[in-house]
Motif scaffolding. Structure first.
Motif, short mmCIF file in Angstrom:
data_model
loop_
_atom_site.label_atom_id
_atom_site.label_comp_id
_atom_site.label_asym_id
_atom_site.label_seq_id
_atom_site.Cartn_x
_atom_site.Cartn_y
_atom_site.Cartn_z
N UNK A 198 72.41 23.68 39.72
CA UNK A 198 71.60 23.06 40.77
C UNK A 198 70.75 24.07 41.52
N UNK A 199 71.29 25.29 41.65
CA UNK A 199 70.62 26.31 42.44
C UNK A 199 70.43 27.58 41.62
N UNK A 200 69.23 28.14 41.68
CA UNK A 200 68.96 29.43 41.05
C UNK A 200 68.70 30.46 42.14
N UNK A 201 69.37 31.62 42.02
CA UNK A 201 69.11 32.71 42.96
C UNK A 201 68.22 33.70 42.24
N UNK A 202 67.03 33.91 42.77
CA UNK A 202 66.05 34.76 42.08
C UNK A 202 66.36 36.22 42.37
N UNK A 203 66.59 36.99 41.31
CA UNK A 203 66.90 38.41 41.48
C UNK A 203 65.63 39.26 41.48
N UNK A 204 64.67 38.87 40.64
CA UNK A 204 63.39 39.57 40.65
C UNK A 204 62.30 38.64 40.12
N UNK A 205 61.07 38.99 40.46
CA UNK A 205 59.92 38.24 39.97
C UNK A 205 59.23 39.13 38.95
N UNK A 206 58.92 38.57 37.80
CA UNK A 206 58.40 39.40 36.70
C UNK A 206 57.08 40.08 37.06
N UNK A 207 56.85 41.20 36.40
CA UNK A 207 55.54 41.85 36.45
C UNK A 207 54.65 41.24 35.38
N UNK A 208 53.35 41.29 35.61
CA UNK A 208 52.40 40.68 34.67
C UNK A 208 51.36 41.71 34.26
N UNK A 209 51.07 41.75 32.97
CA UNK A 209 49.99 42.59 32.46
C UNK A 209 49.04 41.70 31.68
N UNK A 210 47.76 41.91 31.87
CA UNK A 210 46.77 41.27 31.00
C UNK A 210 45.90 42.36 30.41
N UNK A 211 45.79 42.35 29.09
CA UNK A 211 44.96 43.34 28.43
C UNK A 211 43.87 42.66 27.63
N UNK A 212 42.77 43.37 27.49
CA UNK A 212 41.65 42.85 26.70
C UNK A 212 41.33 43.89 25.63
N UNK A 213 41.31 43.45 24.38
CA UNK A 213 40.95 44.35 23.29
C UNK A 213 39.67 43.84 22.65
N UNK A 214 38.68 44.73 22.54
CA UNK A 214 37.42 44.35 21.90
C UNK A 214 37.28 45.13 20.61
N UNK A 215 36.89 44.43 19.53
CA UNK A 215 36.59 45.10 18.26
C UNK A 215 35.11 44.92 17.96
N UNK A 216 34.43 46.03 17.67
CA UNK A 216 33.01 45.97 17.32
C UNK A 216 32.86 46.24 15.83
#
Ligand SMILES: [Zn+2]
Length: 408
Positions: A198-216
């Motif tokens: 019924x209850x969740x105790x949050x221990x941590x909030x995730x980190x987020x990464x966004x990467x962009x890869x370009x191929x020419x």
């Protein structure tokens, strides 16, 4: 101090708030839309009726304080929604907070510890993700207001002016006065339901990464250019995407999640070898170390792939949000309250961002989750069982009572 929440009042406030922007079973109330502004004004009035000193500040944060000059516990979340979102999301935590402050007033208050209820503006990021909590914590300032726009180019400043909030003082947190931040929220995932908790105790909030890869690569005739002489950017992208899957499985933690939700190839036609390809990768994990490792591996992989397909590559990390660990003492207090009230509970990490990850940079903060039916959220089908809904409010109010009792 014993704070007993009134289920009927809690439920009726939730229903009333859900009428602003009501859309089928959900709510469409993006930050500073007409419906959102109306909801903010409604909330401020509701706070006043409860005996709180209520304001809407210069960035649209709605704040209600129990009267007196004591230290305060901050309770809150957000009332804005994603377009066509759910009726509970952040609204639930705000209504819990309002109800707890109301019962605190009814119980006669406490001379040493008060409550501050906050609905942070634009948590969902129409203009800027976690906007209200950034201003409240002093991580954004008045001078930043002018440069912020939504994706349609509408300026934050202009929207605040239209709402009548512009030019007002911006309320900020004072670590000498604000002793803790507690936030309740729906889980927005299926873990609690699967584990029958019924209850969740949050221990941590995730980190987020966004990467962009370009191929020419190089645009050439797709019929006349031999395979071994091509510089095919699309081939590089597809190869990268499939190898990323394997890489994250082997190098990530059991908590790592990733998404390749956005890609672009040009010119995008069948008789031309692809000259340009762009792949966006988002990945999340509760550990900074794991995130750093995955970032290095991603760079190595993109270089390898570019080499193999004889294309040029460019890669950049475009979003970097570090994981946020919740305050262990407060997590323990929430857990003790859940145990005390005989609610089935568990510790878990949050895969979604929340205002608590901003607040915890300044003061001790913690979160509790209640289950989302089917794990659904950011959708009009989002919902929570009534028992869970009330249980969350009970655990939060018990925790607040306990913290207030620490300061007789
Ligand atoms: Zn939310």
């Amino acid at each position: 101090m014993r704070l007993t929440i009134n289920k009927k009042r809690l439920s009726s406030d939730l229903r009333m708030l859900a009428r602003f922007g009501e859309y089928q079973t959900g709510v469409n109330r993006p930050a500073l839309s007409g419906e959102d502004i109306a909801a903010r004004n409604w909330l401020r009035n509701r706070m006043e009726e409860a005996g709180l000193e209520a304001i809407i500040d210069g960035v649209g944060n709605v704040i209600g304080r129990t009267p007196g000059h004591h230290k305060r516990i901050i309770l809150g979340s957000h009332t804005d929604t994603v377009p066509f979102g759910g009726w509970l999301d952040g609204a639930m935590g705000v209504v819990y907070s309002l109800e707890i402050a109301r019962t605190y007033m009814e119980a006669g208050g406490n001379n040493n510890i008060g409550i501050e209820v906050v609905s942070f503006n634009d948590e969902e990021g129409r203009f800027y993700a976690l906007l209200g909590s950034h201003f409240y914590c002093g991580l954004l300032e008045k001078s930043d207001l002018t440069g912020i726009h939504d994706t349609d180019g509408i300026s934050l400043q202009e929207s605040l002016e239209n709402a009548g909030f512009a030019g007002r003082e911006i309320a900020t947190l004072d670590p000498a006065k604000h002793i803790a931040y507690l936030e309740a929220h729906i889980e927005q995932g299926p873990v609690l339901e699967n584990e029958k908790r019924t209850i969740g105790l949050v221990t941590e909030i995730v980190g987020i990464r966004r990467s962009r890869v370009k191929f020419y690569g190089q645009a050439d005739h797709a019929g006349t250019t031999p395979m071994k002489l091509r510089k095919d950017a699309a081939a590089a992208l597809y190869n990268m995407a499939t190898r990323l899957e394997a890489l994250y499985r082997s190098e990530g933690s059991p908590h790592t999640v990733w998404n390749l939700g956005k890609a672009r190839i040009e010119p995008g036609t069948l008789n031309v070898v692809c000259s340009f390809a762009e792949l966006f990768i988002e990945y999340r994990d509760p550990s900074s170390e794991t995130l750093r490792k995955l970032q290095n591996k991603l760079d190595q992989l993109s270089a390898e792939v570019a080499d193999r397909y004889r294309v040029e590559k460019e890669s950049a990390e475009v979003v970097t949000i570090e994981p946020a660990k919740m305050d262990p003492m407060l997590v323990g207090r929430l857990e003790a309250a859940a145990k005390n009230l005989k609610k089935r509970h568990m510790r878990l990490h949050s895969g979604a961002g929340h205002d608590a990850m901003v607040l915890v940079k300044r003061i001790p903060a913690a979160m509790l989750f209640v289950p989302s039916i089917g794990g659904r959220s950011h959708d009009i089908n989002e919902n929570t069982q009534e028992y869970d809904l009330f249980s969350g409010a009970q655990v939060l109010s018990q925790t607040v009572s306990d913290l207030v009792d620490d300061h007789p």
